[in-house]
Design a protein around this motif. Structure first.
Motif, PDB file in Angstrom:
ATOM      1  N   GLU A   2       0.800  -1.224   0.000  1.00  0.00           N
ATOM      2  CA  GLU A   2       0.000   0.000   0.000  1.00  0.00           C
ATOM      3  C   GLU A   2       0.835   1.277   0.000  1.00  0.00           C
ATOM      4  O   GLU A   2       0.354   2.334  -0.383  1.00  0.00           O
ATOM      5  N   ASP A   3       2.096   1.190   0.454  1.00  0.00           N
ATOM      6  CA  ASP A   3       2.938   2.381   0.450  1.00  0.00           C
ATOM      7  C   ASP A   3       3.684   2.541  -0.873  1.00  0.00           C
ATOM      8  O   ASP A   3       4.484   3.454  -1.030  1.00  0.00           O
ATOM      9  N   ARG A  28      -1.001   0.657  -4.444  1.00  0.00           N
ATOM     10  CA  ARG A  28      -1.818   1.867  -4.526  1.00  0.00           C
ATOM     11  C   ARG A  28      -1.724   2.391  -5.950  1.00  0.00           C
ATOM     12  O   ARG A  28      -0.625   2.479  -6.516  1.00  0.00           O
ATOM     13  N   CYS A  65     -11.321  12.019 -10.437  1.00  0.00           N
ATOM     14  CA  CYS A  65     -10.991  13.030  -9.438  1.00  0.00           C
ATOM     15  C   CYS A  65     -10.540  14.303 -10.156  1.00  0.00           C
ATOM     16  O   CYS A  65      -9.993  14.241 -11.256  1.00  0.00           O
ATOM     17  N   GLU A  70      -8.869  15.067  -3.882  1.00  0.00           N
ATOM     18  CA  GLU A  70      -9.875  14.046  -4.184  1.00  0.00           C
ATOM     19  C   GLU A  70      -9.224  12.691  -4.413  1.00  0.00           C
ATOM     20  O   GLU A  70      -9.800  11.653  -4.079  1.00  0.00           O
ATOM     21  N   ARG A  72      -6.542  11.563  -2.899  1.00  0.00           N
ATOM     22  CA  ARG A  72      -6.219  11.016  -1.571  1.00  0.00           C
ATOM     23  C   ARG A  72      -7.477  10.511  -0.863  1.00  0.00           C
ATOM     24  O   ARG A  72      -7.432   9.508  -0.149  1.00  0.00           O
ATOM     25  N   LYS A  73      -8.581  11.192  -1.096  1.00  0.00           N
ATOM     26  CA  LYS A  73      -9.840  10.737  -0.497  1.00  0.00           C
ATOM     27  C   LYS A  73     -10.268   9.403  -1.100  1.00  0.00           C
ATOM     28  O   LYS A  73     -10.770   8.523  -0.392  1.00  0.00           O
ATOM     29  N   TRP A  75      -8.350   7.100  -2.212  1.00  0.00           N
ATOM     30  CA  TRP A  75      -7.499   6.045  -1.671  1.00  0.00           C
ATOM     31  C   TRP A  75      -7.995   5.553  -0.311  1.00  0.00           C
ATOM     32  O   TRP A  75      -7.715   4.412   0.079  1.00  0.00           O
ATOM     33  N   GLU A  76      -8.740   6.383   0.389  1.00  0.00           N
ATOM     34  CA  GLU A  76      -9.273   5.969   1.680  1.00  0.00           C
ATOM     35  C   GLU A  76     -10.385   4.943   1.532  1.00  0.00           C
ATOM     36  O   GLU A  76     -10.699   4.224   2.472  1.00  0.00           O
ATOM     37  N   GLY A  77     -10.992   4.918   0.336  1.00  0.00           N
ATOM     38  CA  GLY A  77     -12.032   3.928   0.051  1.00  0.00           C
ATOM     39  C   GLY A  77     -11.490   2.808  -0.821  1.00  0.00           C
ATOM     40  O   GLY A  77     -10.291   2.538  -0.850  1.00  0.00           O
ATOM     41  N   GLU A  78     -12.367   2.170  -1.549  1.00  0.00           N
ATOM     42  CA  GLU A  78     -11.971   1.042  -2.385  1.00  0.00           C
ATOM     43  C   GLU A  78     -11.784   1.433  -3.848  1.00  0.00           C
ATOM     44  O   GLU A  78     -11.357   0.614  -4.660  1.00  0.00           O
TER      45      GLU A  78
END
Length: 282
Positions: A2-3, A28, A65, A70, A72-73, A75-78
């Motif tokens: 993920e990093d 990612r 996006c 947007e 980065r947001k 990435w917080e989801g799927e």
């Protein structure tokens, strides 16, 4: 994983196969596209998110996006984020671990080894060890998916690979410049010589029913399922690829799933990145 950010330039059907392989491996991702993508296999191309805001292909969901915030947001989801960024300006801002050029333009549109720690490109137009670290062979046949560490992929022949014995016959190009409007849909069965779209000199008003008499008919080149058809209203020059027909009678579902070629290329890109990054994963 993920990093490890991998930016994929392009989000057509082949790039979508690459995205799926890397997504399932845990990387990612960020996809970069042009303002008006021209994919014909639209049911299996994440670039449709440019037009519709979101796109879903198999187990992937992509969202358009309009800013890095947007992204980065997302990435917080799927969802896999997509930016309209044909020049790749976001690459310098995000400093990705790897960049994959999956534009398939048959030439290099600016990808270089300075963009990321690891770089991979699909198809002709790149020299491994010079432009990028690795090149993936995209020509159907025995070499498909081969990782090239020095040198180039096979030069573009302009002839599509064979499917059920058909090559150039299964791909349809515009006989003149104009705006394309479909008379059929992806997944429909067509007969050779059947009008499947029209080319018009001017755009057809939104909501108006399209009929064959509105422009120059585009005829099916063979009998089979409509595997790909460019988006309604897309303005094309003469000779532009606008449709693809699959002649196999029992494989309609293939119109809606990632192709064998795309999966092969995705696996090759994943292998190349894992090889280059060995020792970097905790």
């Amino acid at each position: 994983m993920e990093d490890k950010l991998v930016i994929i330039r392009g989000a057509g059907d082949l790039a979508t196969g690459v995205a799926q392989s890397l997504y399932e491996a845990g990387f990612r991702l960020l996809l970069l596209e042009v303002e008006k993508p021209s994919a014909i296999r639209r049911q299996v191309a994440l670039c449709e998110a440019v037009y519709d805001g979101t796109a879903a292909v198999e187990n992937l969901t992509c969202c358009r996006c309009r800013s890095l915030a947007e992204v980065r947001k997302a990435w917080e989801g799927e969802a896999i984020p997509l930016l309209v960024d044909p020049e790749g300006a976001s690459i310098a801002a995000l400093k990705p671990w790897a960049v994959v050029d999956a534009i398939l333009a048959k030439k290099n549109l600016g990808t270089n080894r300075r963009m990321a720690r690891h770089t991979v490109a699909l198809g002709p137009g790149f020299t491994a060890g010079v432009d990028v670290d690795a090149v993936i062979e995209t020509k159907r046949g025995h070499q498909l998916g081969r990782i090239i560490w020095q040198g180039t992929a096979i030069a573009n022949t302009g002839i599509p690979g064979l499917i059920a014995g058909y090559g150039k016959e299964r791909v349809i190009h515009s006989q003149q410049a104009g705006f394309v409007y479909g008379l059929v849909h992806i997944g429909d069965k067509v007969k050779k010589g059947q009008p499947m779209a029209v080319l018009t000199e001017e755009p057809i008003p939104f909501g108006m029913a399209v009929t064959e008499c509105m422009g120059t008919p585009i005829l099916a080149s063979l009998t089979g399922f409509v595997r790909g058809l460019i988006r309604d209203g897309y303005q094309v020059p003469q000779g532009f690829k606008i449709a693809d027909i699959d002649p196999r009678d029992d494989e309609r579902e293939n119109c809606f799933t990632i192709s064998d070629k795309a999966r092969s290329l995705g696996g090759a890109v994943l292998t190349a990145l894992l090889w280059m990054g060995k020792g970097e994963f905790s």
